[in-house]
Enzyme design. Structure first.
Site, PDB file in Angstrom:
ATOM      1  N   PRO A   2       0.821  -1.214   0.000  1.00 22.04           N
ATOM      2  CA  PRO A   2       0.000   0.000   0.000  1.00 22.04           C
ATOM      3  C   PRO A   2       0.857   1.267   0.000  1.00 22.04           C
ATOM      4  O   PRO A   2       1.792   1.398   0.775  1.00 22.04           O
ATOM      5  CB  PRO A   2      -0.803  -0.118   1.299  1.00 22.04           C
ATOM      6  CG  PRO A   2      -0.846  -1.585   1.593  1.00 22.04           C
ATOM      7  CD  PRO A   2       0.473  -2.105   1.112  1.00 22.04           C
ATOM      8  N   GLU A   3       0.519   2.175  -0.912  1.00 20.93           N
ATOM      9  CA  GLU A   3       1.162   3.481  -0.959  1.00 20.93           C
ATOM     10  C   GLU A   3       0.091   4.535  -0.675  1.00 20.93           C
ATOM     11  O   GLU A   3      -1.037   4.201  -0.314  1.00 20.93           O
ATOM     12  CB  GLU A   3       1.832   3.693  -2.320  1.00 20.93           C
ATOM     13  CG  GLU A   3       2.904   2.644  -2.614  1.00 20.93           C
ATOM     14  CD  GLU A   3       3.714   2.942  -3.875  1.00 20.93           C
ATOM     15  OE1 GLU A   3       3.917   4.133  -4.184  1.00 20.93           O
ATOM     16  OE2 GLU A   3       4.141   1.990  -4.550  1.00 20.93           O
ATOM     17  N   LYS A  59       1.664   7.226   4.630  1.00 18.33           N
ATOM     18  CA  LYS A  59       1.094   5.876   4.649  1.00 18.33           C
ATOM     19  C   LYS A  59       0.430   5.543   5.983  1.00 18.33           C
ATOM     20  O   LYS A  59       0.059   4.386   6.220  1.00 18.33           O
ATOM     21  CB  LYS A  59       2.192   4.856   4.344  1.00 18.33           C
ATOM     22  CG  LYS A  59       2.865   5.054   2.982  1.00 18.33           C
ATOM     23  CD  LYS A  59       3.945   4.014   2.764  1.00 18.33           C
ATOM     24  CE  LYS A  59       4.716   4.257   1.478  1.00 18.33           C
ATOM     25  NZ  LYS A  59       5.756   3.226   1.244  1.00 18.33           N
ATOM     26  N   HIS A  92      -7.186 -13.885   7.638  1.00 16.39           N
ATOM     27  CA  HIS A  92      -6.252 -12.795   7.915  1.00 16.39           C
ATOM     28  C   HIS A  92      -6.926 -11.578   8.554  1.00 16.39           C
ATOM     29  O   HIS A  92      -6.330 -10.500   8.593  1.00 16.39           O
ATOM     30  CB  HIS A  92      -5.518 -12.395   6.633  1.00 16.39           C
ATOM     31  CG  HIS A  92      -4.748 -13.530   6.028  1.00 16.39           C
ATOM     32  ND1 HIS A  92      -4.788 -13.833   4.682  1.00 16.39           N
ATOM     33  CD2 HIS A  92      -3.938 -14.460   6.604  1.00 16.39           C
ATOM     34  CE1 HIS A  92      -4.029 -14.896   4.447  1.00 16.39           C
ATOM     35  NE2 HIS A  92      -3.503 -15.286   5.594  1.00 16.39           N
ATOM     36  N   ARG A 111       0.667 -10.551   6.158  1.00 14.68           N
ATOM     37  CA  ARG A 111       2.053 -10.696   6.595  1.00 14.68           C
ATOM     38  C   ARG A 111       2.366 -10.025   7.932  1.00 14.68           C
ATOM     39  O   ARG A 111       3.409 -10.270   8.516  1.00 14.68           O
ATOM     40  CB  ARG A 111       2.993 -10.152   5.508  1.00 14.68           C
ATOM     41  CG  ARG A 111       2.895 -10.936   4.198  1.00 14.68           C
ATOM     42  CD  ARG A 111       3.943 -10.507   3.203  1.00 14.68           C
ATOM     43  NE  ARG A 111       5.289 -10.771   3.685  1.00 14.68           N
ATOM     44  CZ  ARG A 111       6.397 -10.447   3.012  1.00 14.68           C
ATOM     45  NH1 ARG A 111       6.299  -9.838   1.831  1.00 14.68           N
ATOM     46  NH2 ARG A 111       7.587 -10.714   3.519  1.00 14.68           N
ATOM     47  N   ARG A 151      18.913  17.108   0.017  1.00 18.36           N
ATOM     48  CA  ARG A 151      19.219  15.697   0.192  1.00 18.36           C
ATOM     49  C   ARG A 151      20.447  15.274  -0.592  1.00 18.36           C
ATOM     50  O   ARG A 151      20.627  15.640  -1.757  1.00 18.36           O
ATOM     51  CB  ARG A 151      18.034  14.836  -0.272  1.00 18.36           C
ATOM     52  CG  ARG A 151      16.793  14.997   0.560  1.00 18.36           C
ATOM     53  CD  ARG A 151      16.984  14.519   1.968  1.00 18.36           C
ATOM     54  NE  ARG A 151      17.321  13.101   2.027  1.00 18.36           N
ATOM     55  CZ  ARG A 151      17.498  12.437   3.156  1.00 18.36           C
ATOM     56  NH1 ARG A 151      17.425  13.064   4.309  1.00 18.36           N
ATOM     57  NH2 ARG A 151      17.765  11.151   3.132  1.00 18.36           N
ATOM     58  N   ARG A 249      15.503  -1.667  -3.584  1.00 26.17           N
ATOM     59  CA  ARG A 249      14.216  -1.666  -4.276  1.00 26.17           C
ATOM     60  C   ARG A 249      14.405  -1.932  -5.763  1.00 26.17           C
ATOM     61  O   ARG A 249      15.295  -1.363  -6.403  1.00 26.17           O
ATOM     62  CB  ARG A 249      13.507  -0.319  -4.096  1.00 26.17           C
ATOM     63  CG  ARG A 249      13.194   0.042  -2.653  1.00 26.17           C
ATOM     64  CD  ARG A 249      12.721   1.481  -2.582  1.00 26.17           C
ATOM     65  NE  ARG A 249      12.443   1.893  -1.214  1.00 26.17           N
ATOM     66  CZ  ARG A 249      11.238   1.820  -0.653  1.00 26.17           C
ATOM     67  NH1 ARG A 249      10.220   1.353  -1.348  1.00 26.17           N
ATOM     68  NH2 ARG A 249      11.053   2.218   0.588  1.00 26.17           N
TER      69      ARG A 249
END
Length: 261
Positions: A2-3, A59, A92, A111, A151, A249
């Site tokens: 999920p984003e 999130k 679940h 999970r 950054r 990633r």
């Protein structure tokens, strides 16, 4: 995983299913998804309370009650499901919130990589979210440019670092960079102002479309729609897509549309 668009969809599920409804019961079927609170204390804190207007930051989802706040993070496989009390329980379904009117809100997660926290006050909420950067959907262009230009490291790494910008994951970052024609390994702080502005604009457009779809949609005209093809090719120019790994990633990009400037 999920984003931001998925979690915004869960926020809408929570609002439509539970806003204004009293929490009649809390059934913890698997305490492994609870963090910093046990099942009894969760029940004691929430039963009899009424869900208010939920909020999302990146999130994270904040389920307000006018007292304690239930804080949810969905990890890789979590979701919120709205149903009826007599609906069959699935394997679940980890925590069940029985609501007024016979409704039931379920936290479902295969999970169990994240889960649920209980924030007793705003100070607790702030502590939980202290390491989160500005929300990717709410950040304005000036702040976006400021956090990005400060950054070190690669652009893809900066976009998916939740302490820099909250809400973007792997699919969104690759899609946004492809749309902005920027290589994922390009140094974030070296972008020209025009590049930063183009990147911000494409992020906004991609997020708006994804939130409307409730996910990062695998459309034919999107990079996301081709990244898992057997012979993945760029939907814009037809060039074979490249695959690499950045910060652990899987990263997909087009060497023609995203050149090494």
């Amino acid at each position: 995983m999920p984003e931001l668009p998925d979690v915004e969809g869960f926020r809408q599920v929570l609002e439509s299913c539970a806003k204004g409804r009293v929490i009649r019961g809390v059934e913890v079927r698997d305490a492994g998804v609870l963090h910093g609170v046990d099942a009894r204390h969760l029940r004691d804190a929430l039963e009899g309370r009424r869900f208010g207007t939920p909020e999302r930051h990146g999130k994270w989802l904040l389920a307000r009650t006018g007292g304690p706040t239930l804080v949810l993070h969905f990890g890789m496989t979590g979701r919120l499901v709205c149903g009826r009390v007599d609906d069959p329980v699935e394997a679940h379904d980890r925590v069940l919130f029985t609501l007024g009117g016979g409704r039931q809100l379920r936290f479902r997660d295969q999970r169990k990589l994240q889960g649920l926290w209980l924030a007793h006050d705003e100070a607790d909420v702030e502590r939980l979210l202290a390491r989160q950067g500005p929300d990717a959907l709410a950040v304005d262009r000036r702040e976006f440019e400021a956090v990005l230009s400060s950054r070190r490291g690669a652009l893809k790494t900066a976009l998916t670092d939740q302490s820099v910008l909250a809400g973007l994951g792997n699919l969104l970052a690759d899609e946004i960079l492809w749309r902005a024609r920027l290589r994922p390994d390009r140094p974030a702080r070296d972008l020209a102002r025009t590049d930063r502005r183009r990147l911000y604009g494409e992020m906004r457009r991609t997020l708006r479309s994804s939130v409307s779809a409730g996910c990062v949609p695998p459309r034919d005209s999107w990079l996301t729609g081709h990244r898992d093809d057997r012979d993945p090719r760029c939907p814009r120019c037809g060039t074979a897509l490249r695959r690499s790994r950045m910060a652990g990633r899987g990263t997909v990009w087009c060497p023609r549309c995203q050149p090494d400037d």
